[in-house]
Design a protein around this motif. Structure first.
Motif, PDB file in Angstrom:
ATOM      1  N   THR A  39       0.819  -1.216   0.000  1.00 43.51           N
ATOM      2  CA  THR A  39       0.000   0.000   0.000  1.00 43.51           C
ATOM      3  C   THR A  39       0.852   1.265   0.000  1.00 43.51           C
ATOM      4  OG1 THR A  39      -1.708  -1.164   1.236  1.00 43.51           O
ATOM      5  CG2 THR A  39      -1.818   1.239   1.247  1.00 43.51           C
ATOM      6  N   GLY A  40       0.473   2.199  -0.858  1.00 42.82           N
ATOM      7  CA  GLY A  40       1.079   3.525  -0.857  1.00 42.82           C
ATOM      8  C   GLY A  40       2.289   3.701  -1.742  1.00 42.82           C
ATOM      9  N   LEU A  41       2.779   2.626  -2.355  1.00 41.88           N
ATOM     10  CA  LEU A  41       3.994   2.732  -3.158  1.00 41.88           C
ATOM     11  C   LEU A  41       3.691   3.242  -4.568  1.00 41.88           C
ATOM     12  CD1 LEU A  41       6.051  -0.466  -2.258  1.00 41.88           C
ATOM     13  CD2 LEU A  41       6.088   1.788  -1.187  1.00 41.88           C
ATOM     14  N   SER A  42       4.708   3.828  -5.179  1.00 40.13           N
ATOM     15  CA  SER A  42       4.641   4.203  -6.590  1.00 40.13           C
ATOM     16  C   SER A  42       5.362   3.131  -7.391  1.00 40.13           C
ATOM     17  CB  SER A  42       5.295   5.569  -6.819  1.00 40.13           C
ATOM     18  OG  SER A  42       6.640   5.569  -6.386  1.00 40.13           O
ATOM     19  N   VAL A  43       4.695   2.594  -8.406  1.00 39.64           N
ATOM     20  CA  VAL A  43       5.167   1.419  -9.126  1.00 39.64           C
ATOM     21  C   VAL A  43       5.202   1.713 -10.621  1.00 39.64           C
ATOM     22  CG1 VAL A  43       4.582  -0.956  -9.746  1.00 39.64           C
ATOM     23  CG2 VAL A  43       4.313  -0.188  -7.391  1.00 39.64           C
ATOM     24  N   LEU A  44       6.270   1.267 -11.272  1.00 43.28           N
ATOM     25  CA  LEU A  44       6.379   1.339 -12.719  1.00 43.28           C
ATOM     26  C   LEU A  44       6.480  -0.076 -13.278  1.00 43.28           C
ATOM     27  CD1 LEU A  44       6.885   2.738 -15.478  1.00 43.28           C
ATOM     28  CD2 LEU A  44       9.323   2.825 -14.857  1.00 43.28           C
ATOM     29  N   ASP A  45       5.650  -0.382 -14.267  1.00 41.82           N
ATOM     30  CA  ASP A  45       5.694  -1.660 -14.985  1.00 41.82           C
ATOM     31  C   ASP A  45       6.228  -1.389 -16.388  1.00 41.82           C
ATOM     32  OD1 ASP A  45       5.283  -4.137 -16.119  1.00 41.82           O
ATOM     33  OD2 ASP A  45       3.087  -4.049 -16.064  1.00 41.82           O
ATOM     34  N   VAL A  46       7.464  -1.822 -16.651  1.00 35.82           N
ATOM     35  CA  VAL A  46       8.119  -1.588 -17.935  1.00 35.82           C
ATOM     36  C   VAL A  46       7.798  -2.743 -18.888  1.00 35.82           C
ATOM     37  CG1 VAL A  46      10.342  -1.282 -19.096  1.00 35.82           C
ATOM     38  CG2 VAL A  46       9.977  -0.294 -16.824  1.00 35.82           C
ATOM     39  N   ALA A  47       7.499  -2.404 -20.143  1.00 35.29           N
ATOM     40  CA  ALA A  47       7.043  -3.398 -21.123  1.00 35.29           C
ATOM     41  C   ALA A  47       5.774  -4.072 -20.606  1.00 35.29           C
ATOM     42  CB  ALA A  47       8.126  -4.421 -21.445  1.00 35.29           C
ATOM     43  N   CYS A  48       4.808  -3.239 -20.277  1.00 34.46           N
ATOM     44  CA  CYS A  48       3.610  -3.696 -19.575  1.00 34.46           C
ATOM     45  C   CYS A  48       2.678  -4.524 -20.445  1.00 34.46           C
ATOM     46  CB  CYS A  48       2.853  -2.500 -19.010  1.00 34.46           C
ATOM     47  SG  CYS A  48       2.271  -1.322 -20.266  1.00 34.46           S
ATOM     48  N   GLY A  49       2.835  -4.473 -21.773  1.00 37.97           N
ATOM     49  CA  GLY A  49       1.919  -5.205 -22.630  1.00 37.97           C
ATOM     50  C   GLY A  49       0.496  -4.723 -22.435  1.00 37.97           C
ATOM     51  N   THR A  50      -0.421  -5.654 -22.300  1.00 34.30           N
ATOM     52  CA  THR A  50      -1.821  -5.287 -22.079  1.00 34.30           C
ATOM     53  C   THR A  50      -2.127  -5.013 -20.605  1.00 34.30           C
ATOM     54  OG1 THR A  50      -2.411  -7.636 -22.007  1.00 34.30           O
ATOM     55  CG2 THR A  50      -2.663  -6.494 -24.117  1.00 34.30           C
ATOM     56  N   SER A  64      -3.747   5.227  -2.177  1.00 33.48           N
ATOM     57  CA  SER A  64      -2.642   6.099  -1.749  1.00 33.48           C
ATOM     58  C   SER A  64      -1.372   5.873  -2.568  1.00 33.48           C
ATOM     59  CB  SER A  64      -2.336   5.879  -0.268  1.00 33.48           C
ATOM     60  OG  SER A  64      -1.983   4.530  -0.017  1.00 33.48           O
ATOM     61  N   GLY A  65      -1.375   4.854  -3.435  1.00 30.96           N
ATOM     62  CA  GLY A  65      -0.225   4.583  -4.285  1.00 30.96           C
ATOM     63  C   GLY A  65      -0.523   4.934  -5.727  1.00 30.96           C
ATOM     64  N   SER A  66       0.402   4.611  -6.603  1.00 34.67           N
ATOM     65  CA  SER A  66       0.205   4.891  -8.021  1.00 34.67           C
ATOM     66  C   SER A  66       0.877   3.823  -8.861  1.00 34.67           C
ATOM     67  CB  SER A  66       0.774   6.267  -8.390  1.00 34.67           C
ATOM     68  OG  SER A  66       2.182   6.275  -8.244  1.00 34.67           O
ATOM     69  N   VAL A  67       0.291   3.563 -10.032  1.00 33.63           N
ATOM     70  CA  VAL A  67       0.841   2.585 -10.961  1.00 33.63           C
ATOM     71  C   VAL A  67       0.955   3.212 -12.341  1.00 33.63           C
ATOM     72  CG1 VAL A  67       0.538   0.333 -12.058  1.00 33.63           C
ATOM     73  CG2 VAL A  67      -0.156   0.652  -9.677  1.00 33.63           C
ATOM     74  N   THR A  68       2.125   3.058 -12.942  1.00 34.50           N
ATOM     75  CA  THR A  68       2.378   3.518 -14.301  1.00 34.50           C
ATOM     76  C   THR A  68       2.797   2.320 -15.144  1.00 34.50           C
ATOM     77  OG1 THR A  68       3.108   5.699 -13.545  1.00 34.50           O
ATOM     78  CG2 THR A  68       3.784   5.031 -15.762  1.00 34.50           C
ATOM     79  N   GLY A  69       2.217   2.184 -16.320  1.00 34.01           N
ATOM     80  CA  GLY A  69       2.611   1.141 -17.254  1.00 34.01           C
ATOM     81  C   GLY A  69       3.206   1.764 -18.497  1.00 34.01           C
ATOM     82  N   LEU A  70       4.364   1.260 -18.918  1.00 35.97           N
ATOM     83  CA  LEU A  70       5.038   1.774 -20.108  1.00 35.97           C
ATOM     84  C   LEU A  70       5.249   0.649 -21.106  1.00 35.97           C
ATOM     85  CD1 LEU A  70       7.855   4.248 -20.643  1.00 35.97           C
ATOM     86  CD2 LEU A  70       8.337   1.875 -21.289  1.00 35.97           C
ATOM     87  N   ASP A  71       4.978   0.947 -22.379  1.00 38.18           N
ATOM     88  CA  ASP A  71       5.224  -0.033 -23.435  1.00 38.18           C
ATOM     89  C   ASP A  71       5.518   0.720 -24.726  1.00 38.18           C
ATOM     90  OD1 ASP A  71       4.603  -3.247 -23.563  1.00 38.18           O
ATOM     91  OD2 ASP A  71       4.493  -2.295 -25.530  1.00 38.18           O
ATOM     92  N   ALA A  72       6.284   0.072 -25.598  1.00 36.81           N
ATOM     93  CA  ALA A  72       6.618   0.689 -26.883  1.00 36.81           C
ATOM     94  C   ALA A  72       5.529   0.490 -27.922  1.00 36.81           C
ATOM     95  CB  ALA A  72       7.933   0.107 -27.399  1.00 36.81           C
ATOM     96  N   ALA A  73       4.577  -0.409 -27.651  1.00 38.75           N
ATOM     97  CA  ALA A  73       3.559  -0.764 -28.640  1.00 38.75           C
ATOM     98  C   ALA A  73       2.230  -0.074 -28.347  1.00 38.75           C
ATOM     99  CB  ALA A  73       3.366  -2.277 -28.664  1.00 38.75           C
ATOM    100  N   PRO A  74       1.813   0.848 -29.207  1.00 36.63           N
ATOM    101  CA  PRO A  74       0.543   1.551 -28.958  1.00 36.63           C
ATOM    102  C   PRO A  74      -0.663   0.626 -28.953  1.00 36.63           C
ATOM    103  CG  PRO A  74       1.435   2.123 -31.121  1.00 36.63           C
ATOM    104  CD  PRO A  74       2.500   1.372 -30.400  1.00 36.63           C
TER     105      PRO A  74
END
Length: 265
Positions: A39-50, A64-74
């Motif tokens: 709980t409460g952490l900021s998280v990045l998922d690299v090459a998140c896919g779907t 209270s936390g946040s999640v970001t997903g990054l991928d090269a494929a639109p």
């Protein structure tokens, strides 16, 4: 992001439908546990896919936390956004992450590292974006020869569809050697590198479903599109080639081992 009817979006939906439940969703919990996501952490998922891992992360970090997903494929991101609009989805390059130093408590990558143009640089970037007290956690598949049904599938594709198709199916397994994997992280400047090898279970409704997931879901993502007639012919042959993995209920079930790496900067 890509709109409805886009071939890239269609391929991403096929990937989500055919692969996520059968293979990937089960790994979210052990990856999140290894990364100590809470709980409460900021998280990045690299090459998140779907977004399978990012979606599970959202439940862990809470409001209270946040999640970001990054991928090269639109196309992948278009599907991810439809499935989880509450996650921040960003198109970007894993080797040049568009984030500040020390921005995230945890940076994760589930079954994506083997596809980056420069894996060492990608690890450096993940370490750069992680806070000093945080960690980078990466999952990769074990070697092809230890991955049950897939060597047979690769041989079948090589013989019937050619080297491009076979190599697309080999690609997920190229980082299966633990010693090489550790050396990769250490050369990127990682410390406290730990590798935990676990065995998951691939579970498809049938041989046809499993092979079709590769032919219609995975190969197009890798840029290999086969003619429908060839796909049907391969599916027919696969029924015999992979019959030893069929259970009494008709399901196709086999071991799917993977390595989970945790490291710090």
């Amino acid at each position: 992001m890509s709109g409805e009817g886009d071939p890239a979006v269609d391929a991403a939906w096929a990937y989500e439908r055919l692969h996520v439940d059968a293979l990937f969703r089960q790994w979210a919990e052990p990856v999140l546990d290894s990364a100590s996501v809470q709980t409460g952490l900021s998280v990045l998922d690299v090459a998140c896919g779907t977004g399978a891992l990012a979606r599970e992360s959202r439940g862990r970090v809470g409001s209270s936390g946040s999640v970001t997903g990054l991928d090269a494929a639109p196309g992948m991101l278009a599907v991810a956004e439809q499935l989880a609009p509450g996650v921040r989805w960003i198109e970007g390059d894993a080797c040049e992450l568009p984030f500040d130093d020390d921005e995230f408590d945890v940076v994760m990558c589930q079954f994506g590292l083997m596809f980056f143009a420069d894996p060492v640089q990608a690890i450096r970037e993940m370490l750069r974006c992680t806070k000093p007290a945080g960690n980078v956690t990466v999952a990769v598949w074990d070697a092809l020869e230890r991955s049950a049904a897939y060597p047979t599938s690769v041989e079948l594709l090589d013989r019937r569809a050619g080297s491009d198709a076979a190599n697309a199916l080999r690609a997920p397994f190229v980082m299966g050697d633990p010693d090489d994997l550790r050396a990769l992280f250490e050369s990127a400047g990682a410390s406290a590198v730990s590798i935990n090898t676990l065995t998951g279970t691939a579970r498809f409704p049938s041989v046809r479903t499993m092979v079709e997931a590769d032919l219609r879901g995975w190969l197009p993502v890798m840029g290999v599109v086969l003619a429908d007639e060839l796909i049907e012919s391969i599916l027919t042959e696969a029924e015999h080639a992979l019959k030893n993995y069929v259970s009494e209920t008709g399901e196709m079930i086999f071991d799917a081992p993977a390595h989970i790496v945790t490291a710090q900067g």
